[in-house]
Design a protein around this motif. Sequence first.
Motif, PDB file in Angstrom:
ATOM      1  N   ILE A  12       2.031  17.242 -63.446  1.00 27.10           N
ATOM      2  CA  ILE A  12       2.683  16.300 -62.528  1.00 27.10           C
ATOM      3  C   ILE A  12       4.062  16.830 -62.152  1.00 27.10           C
ATOM      4  CG2 ILE A  12       3.640  13.946 -62.334  1.00 27.10           C
ATOM      5  CD1 ILE A  12       0.587  13.930 -62.555  1.00 27.10           C
ATOM      6  N   SER A  13       4.433  16.676 -60.884  1.00 28.35           N
ATOM      7  CA  SER A  13       5.825  16.949 -60.485  1.00 28.35           C
ATOM      8  C   SER A  13       6.421  15.705 -59.854  1.00 28.35           C
ATOM      9  CB  SER A  13       5.900  18.090 -59.457  1.00 28.35           C
ATOM     10  OG  SER A  13       5.381  19.282 -59.985  1.00 28.35           O
ATOM     11  N   ARG A  14       7.659  15.449 -60.239  1.00 28.64           N
ATOM     12  CA  ARG A  14       8.426  14.379 -59.620  1.00 28.64           C
ATOM     13  C   ARG A  14       9.855  14.870 -59.440  1.00 28.64           C
ATOM     14  NH1 ARG A  14       4.133  12.661 -58.596  1.00 28.64           N
ATOM     15  NH2 ARG A  14       3.267  10.574 -58.985  1.00 28.64           N
ATOM     16  N   THR A  15      10.549  14.309 -58.455  1.00 26.72           N
ATOM     17  CA  THR A  15      11.924  14.735 -58.163  1.00 26.72           C
ATOM     18  C   THR A  15      12.799  13.483 -58.073  1.00 26.72           C
ATOM     19  OG1 THR A  15      10.958  16.574 -56.906  1.00 26.72           O
ATOM     20  CG2 THR A  15      13.319  16.170 -56.606  1.00 26.72           C
ATOM     21  N   TYR A  16      13.842  13.435 -58.892  1.00 26.78           N
ATOM     22  CA  TYR A  16      14.675  12.227 -59.002  1.00 26.78           C
ATOM     23  C   TYR A  16      16.146  12.546 -58.688  1.00 26.78           C
ATOM     24  CZ  TYR A  16      10.727  10.711 -62.008  1.00 26.78           C
ATOM     25  OH  TYR A  16       9.497  10.396 -62.517  1.00 26.78           O
ATOM     26  N   PRO A  17      16.863  11.581 -58.098  1.00 24.09           N
ATOM     27  CA  PRO A  17      18.319  11.776 -57.888  1.00 24.09           C
ATOM     28  C   PRO A  17      19.079  11.427 -59.173  1.00 24.09           C
ATOM     29  CG  PRO A  17      17.606   9.693 -56.905  1.00 24.09           C
ATOM     30  CD  PRO A  17      16.381  10.301 -57.543  1.00 24.09           C
ATOM     31  N   ASP A  49      11.022   2.724 -55.321  1.00 26.41           N
ATOM     32  CA  ASP A  49      10.611   2.523 -56.716  1.00 26.41           C
ATOM     33  C   ASP A  49      11.457   3.382 -57.662  1.00 26.41           C
ATOM     34  OD1 ASP A  49       8.700   0.694 -56.024  1.00 26.41           O
ATOM     35  OD2 ASP A  49       7.100   2.189 -55.834  1.00 26.41           O
ATOM     36  N   ILE A  50      11.740   4.610 -57.229  1.00 25.34           N
ATOM     37  CA  ILE A  50      12.545   5.504 -58.089  1.00 25.34           C
ATOM     38  C   ILE A  50      13.962   4.952 -58.213  1.00 25.34           C
ATOM     39  CG2 ILE A  50      13.571   7.813 -58.236  1.00 25.34           C
ATOM     40  CD1 ILE A  50      10.962   8.875 -56.905  1.00 25.34           C
ATOM     41  N   GLU A  51      14.536   4.551 -57.085  1.00 24.48           N
ATOM     42  CA  GLU A  51      15.919   4.034 -57.140  1.00 24.48           C
ATOM     43  C   GLU A  51      15.981   2.755 -57.968  1.00 24.48           C
ATOM     44  OE1 GLU A  51      17.444   3.924 -53.117  1.00 24.48           O
ATOM     45  OE2 GLU A  51      17.847   6.088 -53.148  1.00 24.48           O
ATOM     46  N   LYS A  52      14.942   1.924 -57.862  1.00 26.68           N
ATOM     47  CA  LYS A  52      14.909   0.682 -58.647  1.00 26.68           C
ATOM     48  C   LYS A  52      14.838   1.004 -60.144  1.00 26.68           C
ATOM     49  CE  LYS A  52      11.772  -2.935 -58.517  1.00 26.68           C
ATOM     50  NZ  LYS A  52      10.648  -3.483 -57.782  1.00 26.68           N
TER      51      LYS A  52
END
Length: 420
Positions: free
Chosen positions: A274-279, A412-415
């Motif tokens: 899995i790849s995900r990218t987050y701030p 969803d990521i920011e939440k």
Amino acid sequence: MIEKKEYSQRREKIYNTIEDNSVVILYAGCAPKKSADENYEFIVNRNFYYLTGISQENSIFLAYKQDGIVNEFLFILENDENIEKWVGRRITIEEARETSGINNVLSLNSFHSELDLILTKKKTGLEDLKTLYLDLEPQNLLDDFKTTKDVGEALVLNYPWLTLKDIYRTIILKRMVKSPAEVAEIQEAINKTNMGLKNILKKIRPGLYEYQLSSLFYYTIQDYDHSELSFPTICASGANATTLHYPFANDVIKDDELVLFDLGSQNNKYCGDISRTYPASGKFTDKQKEIYSIVLNCNKEIIKAIKPGVTLKELNTLATKILAEGLLNLGIIENETEIKKYYFHSIGHHLGLDTHDPSDNTLPLVPGNVITDEPGLYIKELGIGIRIEDDILVTEDGSYNLSNGIIKEVNDIEKALKFR
Ligand code: GLY
Ligand code: MN
Ligand code: MN
């Protein structure tokens, strides 16, 4: 868990494809030497494991077929109280039978004499076996010096009526189509990967070192049920994420940087990827959001396009077109061909007992294939690398996203990051 009946069924499918008067030998392999008296971790040969469910070093599987009748054997290291005092217990003959469904489990010490009996008429009473099938995949090292090809050639010298043939492709073509039990294993691997990502979302912030998050992922899956990584975790902040397999994880995460994670847990040797990218700061900047949205849109369009009959190459052509259109709209490129500068891998690969599961990518997809969908954009001059990777099952009428429980929408990521 894969039941022993399934291992028997897998072997049966292989027996149906091999010639009469033939013998198949597969090796579990052994750990390569590291330094002094240390070895690297032992990784069982996946084709051997696929057909036996046995993961003990130095085990050998042998089957011969004559007049359509197959006899199968497993050779394992003998139990030895003194050695086991040092290196831990070995499986018993009964356990090997129970796991694999192979009844003839013998001591490894008898392998060469049994093989001699089988390759000559002594055992079978029938004509000599003509064909020797080995897994001749070139990386298949049996120890630090010998490949399976070396072993095969030596056997043909001793038993010159044998012809050596490669069984690698036959097995990997079967491995490409996953059974429901295999899909369940991959699903569980993905669920564990999600646990690690959720912990990362709780902890990520500027000022941390990348390795603090990659080690958190490892800790999470180890703490849960002693799971292993599918591959070394990639945790890459800012411009580091423009190196596809950034191996260092030794940089400090800075304000306003995106952090790319490409990681996976195994489950009974089946891999999640899995790849995900987050701030890191909790919110995407406008520019990051624009580029993220192009990659996310591409990821979703590819999921829609996955169905029986299409090839990975066709999916990659579509992905390249979508990513190029996105960057043309933003004015980052001026013509479609420039996309090569910012997207330079391919859209995905088969997934299973290996992260990059062996496959023939020219074949159209069929139900039961599990592939990754992993578009990315890597824009070094902006310090932005983004990849969004899901694991997708090909179904009769399209596809099912096995990683649909792992958040990837900007909101969803920011939440999630608000609750750190
Ligand atoms: N983690 C390697 C890949 O995504 O292919
Ligand atoms: Mn990956
Ligand atoms: Mn991948």
